[in-house]
Write a protein that holds these residues in place. Structure first.
Motif, PDB file in Angstrom:
ATOM      1  N   GLU A 100      78.526  24.124  25.942  1.00 47.45           N
ATOM      2  CA  GLU A 100      77.682  25.325  25.847  1.00 47.45           C
ATOM      3  C   GLU A 100      76.776  25.058  24.534  1.00 47.45           C
ATOM      4  N   VAL A 101      75.455  25.498  25.088  1.00 50.05           N
ATOM      5  CA  VAL A 101      74.396  25.437  23.823  1.00 50.05           C
ATOM      6  C   VAL A 101      74.900  26.233  22.538  1.00 50.05           C
ATOM      7  N   PRO A 102      75.108  25.367  21.419  1.00 47.78           N
ATOM      8  CA  PRO A 102      75.526  26.024  20.115  1.00 47.78           C
ATOM      9  C   PRO A 102      74.326  26.690  19.351  1.00 47.78           C
ATOM     10  N   ASP A 103      74.677  27.605  18.579  1.00 49.21           N
ATOM     11  CA  ASP A 103      73.597  28.291  17.522  1.00 49.21           C
ATOM     12  C   ASP A 103      72.975  27.220  16.662  1.00 49.21           C
ATOM     13  N   GLY A 104      71.837  27.128  16.335  1.00 47.31           N
ATOM     14  CA  GLY A 104      71.451  26.312  15.406  1.00 47.31           C
ATOM     15  C   GLY A 104      71.353  24.806  15.835  1.00 47.31           C
ATOM     16  N   LEU A 105      71.114  24.730  17.240  1.00 41.16           N
ATOM     17  CA  LEU A 105      70.904  23.392  18.024  1.00 41.16           C
ATOM     18  C   LEU A 105      69.714  22.743  17.379  1.00 41.16           C
ATOM     19  N   LEU A 106      69.850  21.452  17.213  1.00 39.66           N
ATOM     20  CA  LEU A 106      68.729  20.799  16.638  1.00 39.66           C
ATOM     21  C   LEU A 106      68.091  19.950  18.084  1.00 39.66           C
ATOM     22  N   PHE A 107      68.771  19.202  18.494  1.00 39.90           N
ATOM     23  CA  PHE A 107      68.350  18.388  19.791  1.00 39.90           C
ATOM     24  C   PHE A 107      69.641  17.990  20.476  1.00 39.90           C
ATOM     25  N   GLY A 108      69.215  17.673  21.663  1.00 41.15           N
ATOM     26  CA  GLY A 108      70.332  16.933  22.447  1.00 41.15           C
ATOM     27  C   GLY A 108      69.859  15.538  23.026  1.00 41.15           C
ATOM     28  N   LYS A 109      71.048  14.943  23.308  1.00 39.59           N
ATOM     29  CA  LYS A 109      71.013  13.550  23.618  1.00 39.59           C
ATOM     30  C   LYS A 109      71.819  13.104  24.685  1.00 39.59           C
ATOM     31  N   TRP A 110      71.426  12.125  25.431  1.00 40.34           N
ATOM     32  CA  TRP A 110      72.087  11.389  26.428  1.00 40.34           C
ATOM     33  C   TRP A 110      72.207  10.069  26.218  1.00 40.34           C
ATOM     34  N   LYS A 111      73.563   9.272  26.209  1.00 46.18           N
ATOM     35  CA  LYS A 111      73.833   8.008  26.177  1.00 46.18           C
ATOM     36  C   LYS A 111      74.508   7.520  27.265  1.00 46.18           C
ATOM     37  N   TYR A 112      74.723   6.108  27.508  1.00 47.90           N
ATOM     38  CA  TYR A 112      75.806   5.714  28.277  1.00 47.90           C
ATOM     39  C   TYR A 112      76.375   4.695  27.482  1.00 47.90           C
ATOM     40  N   GLU A 113      77.750   4.351  27.808  1.00 47.04           N
ATOM     41  CA  GLU A 113      78.565   3.247  26.920  1.00 47.04           C
ATOM     42  C   GLU A 113      78.635   1.884  27.798  1.00 47.04           C
ATOM     43  N   MET A 114      78.260   0.885  27.044  1.00 47.15           N
ATOM     44  CA  MET A 114      78.343  -0.430  27.530  1.00 47.15           C
ATOM     45  C   MET A 114      80.198  -0.975  27.563  1.00 47.15           C
ATOM     46  N   PRO A 115      80.346  -1.764  28.564  1.00 50.88           N
ATOM     47  CA  PRO A 115      81.519  -2.166  28.667  1.00 50.88           C
ATOM     48  C   PRO A 115      82.536  -2.324  27.577  1.00 50.88           C
ATOM     49  N   ASN A 116      81.833  -2.982  26.557  1.00 57.93           N
ATOM     50  CA  ASN A 116      82.366  -3.127  25.189  1.00 57.93           C
ATOM     51  C   ASN A 116      82.550  -1.971  24.262  1.00 57.93           C
ATOM     52  N   SER A 171      80.003   0.238  23.032  1.00 54.11           N
ATOM     53  CA  SER A 171      78.739   0.369  22.407  1.00 54.11           C
ATOM     54  C   SER A 171      77.997   1.300  23.044  1.00 54.11           C
ATOM     55  N   PRO A 172      77.413   2.472  22.303  1.00 51.10           N
ATOM     56  CA  PRO A 172      76.365   3.426  23.047  1.00 51.10           C
ATOM     57  C   PRO A 172      75.004   2.772  23.395  1.00 51.10           C
ATOM     58  N   VAL A 173      74.323   3.220  24.046  1.00 53.27           N
ATOM     59  CA  VAL A 173      72.975   3.124  24.615  1.00 53.27           C
ATOM     60  C   VAL A 173      72.378   4.395  24.768  1.00 53.27           C
ATOM     61  N   PHE A 174      71.502   4.731  24.004  1.00 54.40           N
ATOM     62  CA  PHE A 174      70.578   6.114  23.933  1.00 54.40           C
ATOM     63  C   PHE A 174      69.748   5.870  25.009  1.00 54.40           C
ATOM     64  N   ILE A 175      69.307   6.915  25.880  1.00 53.62           N
ATOM     65  CA  ILE A 175      68.463   6.903  26.838  1.00 53.62           C
ATOM     66  C   ILE A 175      67.434   7.860  26.921  1.00 53.62           C
ATOM     67  N   ALA A 176      67.834   9.242  26.301  1.00 54.80           N
ATOM     68  CA  ALA A 176      66.909  10.432  26.177  1.00 54.80           C
ATOM     69  C   ALA A 176      67.129  11.285  25.304  1.00 54.80           C
ATOM     70  N   PHE A 177      66.106  12.071  24.677  1.00 49.65           N
ATOM     71  CA  PHE A 177      66.273  12.945  23.641  1.00 49.65           C
ATOM     72  C   PHE A 177      65.391  13.878  23.741  1.00 49.65           C
ATOM     73  N   ARG A 178      65.925  15.244  23.520  1.00 50.71           N
ATOM     74  CA  ARG A 178      65.109  16.578  23.494  1.00 50.71           C
ATOM     75  C   ARG A 178      65.237  17.346  22.421  1.00 50.71           C
ATOM     76  N   SER A 179      64.137  17.776  21.641  1.00 53.41           N
ATOM     77  CA  SER A 179      64.350  18.591  20.606  1.00 53.41           C
ATOM     78  C   SER A 179      64.051  20.108  20.869  1.00 53.41           C
ATOM     79  N   SER A 180      65.104  20.893  20.352  1.00 54.48           N
ATOM     80  CA  SER A 180      65.223  22.315  20.691  1.00 54.48           C
ATOM     81  C   SER A 180      64.143  23.179  20.098  1.00 54.48           C
ATOM     82  N   THR A 181      63.531  22.449  18.737  1.00 58.76           N
ATOM     83  CA  THR A 181      62.505  23.242  18.293  1.00 58.76           C
ATOM     84  C   THR A 181      61.224  22.748  18.582  1.00 58.76           C
ATOM     85  N   LYS A 182      61.015  21.602  18.641  1.00 63.70           N
ATOM     86  CA  LYS A 182      59.577  21.363  19.144  1.00 63.70           C
ATOM     87  C   LYS A 182      59.468  21.266  20.660  1.00 63.70           C
ATOM     88  N   LYS A 183      60.428  21.245  21.524  1.00 68.00           N
ATOM     89  CA  LYS A 183      60.525  21.369  22.875  1.00 68.00           C
ATOM     90  C   LYS A 183      59.915  20.041  23.320  1.00 68.00           C
TER      91      LYS A 183
END
Length: 631
Positions: free
Chosen positions: A77-93, A95-107
């Motif tokens: 659920e999108v919370p109040d005061g959301l700054l941004f949202g991100k997607w990542k996937y996890e490596m077999p070990n 460790s995370p790998v970020f792939i997408a970013f979206r700002s809630s303020t700047k759109k």
């Protein structure tokens, strides 16, 4: 009790698969079930793990089809005061790998520099992540992150990618299969599958189970490192039997898709099965069920092996050695001496078969035959002799009419002349028929009998000349005397007397039948005349005359010619009457002679009695003599 499950499903799957394999091995060692069944069990366990395990972890799973778009909603659920949202996937070990970013303020949306996902990502306003052109490498644990000033929320999503394999096909097929020999039948290949599938062989729609030294199946699975797709190759070694001729072999590939387990079938294939000859058969090829002289005979020898033998040895009656030939042997225009036993064998003489052939024949001998000329009254013996392979039917035909009995001539008559045919057939043998002809000619010299009859008008008389003979006699009439001729005639004067010469065209003739005909004229004579009938053929000239009284003078009219039977009956009656009369005359003569002798002896005895009356002994003797005489 709390169940602790790792957050890495690939580690759980490895442990789960080891467990399933161990259980399958134990059951196989105990003889429970087959290898094919336990392969199916492993596949079902895989699908169960992939479908259930993420749910057991409380993880959301997205099933995608290879090449399609993967859509992963952010389940937070999108919370109040959301700054941004991100997607990542996890490596077999881990460790995370970020792939997408979206700002809630700047759109604005930013995609990280990850080569694997370049130009493939779309992050929507509701933070749903879409990945175009799904690959096997996309099968990961993705995490949606929503960040505020006070907190970071995460929600993982498991992505599973499925790829349907190509239709299986049987490659490297054997040219033929040979019985009692284990050989490679072919390879069943199913390409580009994910996850890996399983291949099963079938014969006539039934699963082929491995059998030692008879059915050997090897399955090989190869993964393409660039795509991660599997290619399954299953080879089949098979030892066929004769019963496998025309058997249909096929294979299937069983795989898992987003909706569950599915199966794809290959096209069935029939193999040519080679097996040795076990029996040789010889047959007679003929358009008819029977064979007669003059026919052609074709012998065909065959073996029940595959491929069938191409050469044989044929054994012909009268030939010591076999004749090498193909599967057929032809004899033309056969004769009766071709009857006998025929054999054929393989070239090594290991197998042989035989048949008996009967060549039917029919001979006819007619004696005499052709054109035969005989004289009337002569004897002629005719014989029709038959020689045949079976009982033959014989019948005679005279002048296109079938005869009831065979001809026999003790005394030839004119009616015996004609065309005789002796014909014979073998009813069981089609087309076997013989006939010979006798043309009988019965010759005879001309025979003449003349009759006369006063017509009912008492004004004319009909004179008939009955003629017999062959060749047909020519008839000529002459008349000496005076009188008028009723039918047309030609008059000729000769030394003061009237002589009438009749040409055949002026007379009336009956039809010439069985050597007989008659010629007649009608005449009204004023005085006694003499008519002469002349009949002539190549054999003789016959002349007969008949005196005819004038019309005014009554006379006995001779009856017209009767048939031969009537004449014979009249002659027989006349002979009988003459015999009776002669017998009566002889009896009367004998009776008269006896009476005369009796009277004469009686007178002589009376004279002796008068002279010797006194002599008693002489009287007694006289009486005895008289008594003897009377006796």
């Amino acid at each position: 009790m709390r169940l602790l499950l790792p957050n890495k499903p690939e580690l759980c799957w490895s442990h789960f698969r080891v467990l399933v394999l161990a259980v399958s091995f134990v059951f196989l060692e105990l003889g429970i079930g087959t290898e094919a069944e336990y392969i199916g069990i492993q596949e079902n366990a895989l699908f169960f793990f992939l479908s259930v395990f993420p749910l057991a972890l409380g993880l959301y799973t997205v099933n995608a089809v290879y090449g399609d778009t993967i859509t992963m909603p952010c389940r937070l659920e999108v919370p109040d005061g959301l700054l941004f949202g991100k997607w990542k996937y996890e490596m077999p070990n881990g460790s995370p790998v970020f792939i997408a970013f979206r700002s809630s303020t700047k759109k604005n949306v930013q995609y990280d520099d990850v080569p694997e996902y370049k130009d493939r990502l779309i992050l929507s306003e509701n933070y749903t992540l879409s990945i175009k052109n799904a690959r096997i490498s996309d099968e990961k644990r993705f995490v949606c992150m929503l960040v505020t000033e006070d907190d970071v929320s995460e929600e993982p999503t498991i992505v599973k990618v499925f790829k349907q394999p190509s239709q299986p096909e049987i490659l490297h097929q054997a040219d033929f299969l040979e019985t009692e020999k284990l050989q490679m039948l072919g390879e069943c290949v199913a390409r580009d599958s994910y996850p890996e599938g399983n291949v099963t062989w079938y014969k006539n729609g039934r699963v082929l189970q491995p059998v030692e030294e008879a059915v050997v199946i090897n399955l090989q699975k190869i993964v393409d490192r660039s795509t991660g797709l599997f290619t399954m190759t299953s080879s089949l070694q098979y030892m066929p039997t004769k019963k496998d001729a025309n058997a249909k072999f096929s294979c299937t590939v069983t795989y898992y898709g987003p909706s569950g387990q599915k199966t794809i079938h290959s096209e069935p294939i029939v193999f040519d099965v080679h097996y040795p000859t076990e029996k040789v058969t010889i047959k007679v090829l003929s358009q008819s069920s029977t064979i007669k002289e003059g026919d052609n005979i074709t012998l065909k020898c065959s073996g029940n092996g595959n491929p069938p033998p191409q050469e044989f040895l044929f054994y012909i009656p009268g030939e010591a050695e076999g004749i090498r030939s193909s599967d057929t042997y032809v004899m033309t225009d056969v004769r009766r001496n071709a009857t006998g036993e025929y054999k054929c064998s393989l070239m090594d003489k290991s197998m042989m078969d035989s048949t008996t052939i009967t060549v039917h024949y029919l001979d006819l001998q007619l004696t005499p035959s052709g054109e035969v000329t005989k004289q009337i009254g002569e004897e002629l013996r005719v014989s029709c002799t038959i020689s045949s392979s079976r009982n033959a039917t014989v019948f005679w035909i005279k002048d296109n009419m079938r005869m009831q009995t065979s001809p026999s001539f003790s005394s030839l008559q004119y009616q015996d002349a004609g065309n005789y045919i002796c014909e014979t057939t073998l009813q069981e043998v089609e087309g076997l028929k013989k006939r010979k002809t006798l043309k009988l000619i019965v010759e005879g010299k001309p025979q003449i009998k003349m009759t006369k009859k006063t017509n009912t008008n008492k004004m004319s008389k009909t004179i008939v000349c009955h003629v017999e003979g062959f060749p047909k006699p020519a008839v000529q009439w002459t008349v000496t005397g005076s009188g008028s001729i009723i039918n047309k005639a030609k008059f000729t004067n000769n030394d003061g007397t009237i002589e009438l010469t009749f040409e055949s065209k002026w007379t009336e003739e009956t039809k010439y039948v069985n050597g007989k005909f008659s010629s007649k004229i009608v005449i009204a004579p004023e005085e006694n005349v003499t008519l002469t009938c002349i009949a002539e053929n190549e054999l003789e000239r016959t002349v007969t005359s008949l005196n005819v009284s004038a019309i005014s003078i009554p006379e006995y009219d001779e009856p017209e010619d009767r048939s031969d039977d009537s004449s014979e009956k009249v002659n027989d009656q006349a002979k009988l009457i003459v015999g009776i009369v002669v017998g009566l005359l002889l009896a009367a003569l004998v009776a008269g002679v006896v009476y005369w002798l009796y009277v004469k002896k009686s007178k002589t005895a009376s004279k002796h009695v008068d002279k010797d009356l006194g002599n008693i002994e002489e009287n007694k003797k006289l009486e005895e003599n008289n008594h003897k005489s009377e006796t």
